[in-house]
Design a protein around this motif. Sequence first.
Motif, PDB file in Angstrom:
ATOM      1  N   THR A  49     -77.895  58.041  15.133  1.00 17.62           N
ATOM      2  CA  THR A  49     -77.109  57.909  16.157  1.00 17.62           C
ATOM      3  C   THR A  49     -77.775  58.897  17.306  1.00 17.62           C
ATOM      4  O   THR A  49     -77.671  58.500  18.598  1.00 17.62           O
ATOM      5  N   PHE A 114     -78.465  48.722  17.483  1.00 11.38           N
ATOM      6  CA  PHE A 114     -77.461  49.109  18.340  1.00 11.38           C
ATOM      7  C   PHE A 114     -76.688  50.292  17.761  1.00 11.38           C
ATOM      8  O   PHE A 114     -75.997  50.048  16.566  1.00 11.38           O
ATOM      9  N   GLU A 116     -74.446  53.343  16.551  1.00 13.84           N
ATOM     10  CA  GLU A 116     -72.753  53.522  16.059  1.00 13.84           C
ATOM     11  C   GLU A 116     -72.109  54.001  17.270  1.00 13.84           C
ATOM     12  O   GLU A 116     -71.063  53.609  17.730  1.00 13.84           O
ATOM     13  N   THR A 118     -73.210  54.462  20.474  1.00 15.22           N
ATOM     14  CA  THR A 118     -73.516  53.959  21.866  1.00 15.22           C
ATOM     15  C   THR A 118     -72.968  52.510  21.979  1.00 15.22           C
ATOM     16  O   THR A 118     -71.998  52.297  23.120  1.00 15.22           O
ATOM     17  N   VAL A 119     -72.906  51.593  21.329  1.00 18.59           N
ATOM     18  CA  VAL A 119     -72.355  50.168  21.305  1.00 18.59           C
ATOM     19  C   VAL A 119     -71.589  49.998  20.131  1.00 18.59           C
ATOM     20  O   VAL A 119     -72.050  49.151  19.217  1.00 18.59           O
ATOM     21  N   THR A 120     -70.516  50.536  19.750  1.00 17.59           N
ATOM     22  CA  THR A 120     -69.917  50.431  18.650  1.00 17.59           C
ATOM     23  C   THR A 120     -69.461  49.173  17.900  1.00 17.59           C
ATOM     24  O   THR A 120     -69.724  48.785  17.087  1.00 17.59           O
ATOM     25  N   SER A 121     -68.971  48.230  19.184  1.00 16.89           N
ATOM     26  CA  SER A 121     -68.586  47.030  18.516  1.00 16.89           C
ATOM     27  C   SER A 121     -69.771  46.200  18.075  1.00 16.89           C
ATOM     28  O   SER A 121     -69.720  45.544  17.071  1.00 16.89           O
ATOM     29  N   VAL A 122     -70.855  46.091  18.863  1.00 15.16           N
ATOM     30  CA  VAL A 122     -71.925  45.467  18.286  1.00 15.16           C
ATOM     31  C   VAL A 122     -72.568  45.887  17.188  1.00 15.16           C
ATOM     32  O   VAL A 122     -72.844  45.030  16.151  1.00 15.16           O
ATOM     33  N   HIS A 123     -72.664  47.392  16.934  1.00 15.46           N
ATOM     34  CA  HIS A 123     -73.003  47.611  15.611  1.00 15.46           C
ATOM     35  C   HIS A 123     -72.055  47.260  14.552  1.00 15.46           C
ATOM     36  O   HIS A 123     -72.497  46.981  13.495  1.00 15.46           O
TER      37      HIS A 123
END
Length: 178
Positions: A49, A114, A116, A118-123
Amino acid sequence: MRCCFMPGVAFVPALLVAWSSAAFIVPYVVAVVAGHVDPFVPYISDTGTKPPESGIFCFMINISSILGAATMCIRSVVIAKQNESSRFVSSTCNVLSLCIGLLGCVGMAIVASFQELTVTSVHDVGALVAFGSGVVYITLQSIISYKSCPQWNTHLMCHIRMAISLISCIAVIPSILY
């Protein structure tokens, strides 16, 4: 009759295992040394991360996804060649298995690219695709192995693959829930 249909590619699965192991260990060590994670069993994504381990994690996991895709393509070709001499599985099942496996590799690349935090939903979507597709791929490969037994696989190998498949099925449930 057993033969190698594609000489020179047997190193790819071994390279996949070695590289993927390093892809989890190296960022972990860097993250622990940098003080970014607790050394006691952090989530894999937690070790990727923050810089510099995030760059290492992304690079190495993306290479792992490419090696995984190559391994799956090789396996698909081997099954197709074996199937020519002894029709044990439909070509549709083989292609479907390959497509699901490749989808899992794309999910793995998404997880790596992506972070965890930074862009949680995409990850998280990438992780769901990677784990879900991986479990379905392993299960389909286990079924294909049983269908090709005893000519192309031993019963022991079939049982080992199915055990890994069952463990994966069980393990994916808590990973989705938590």
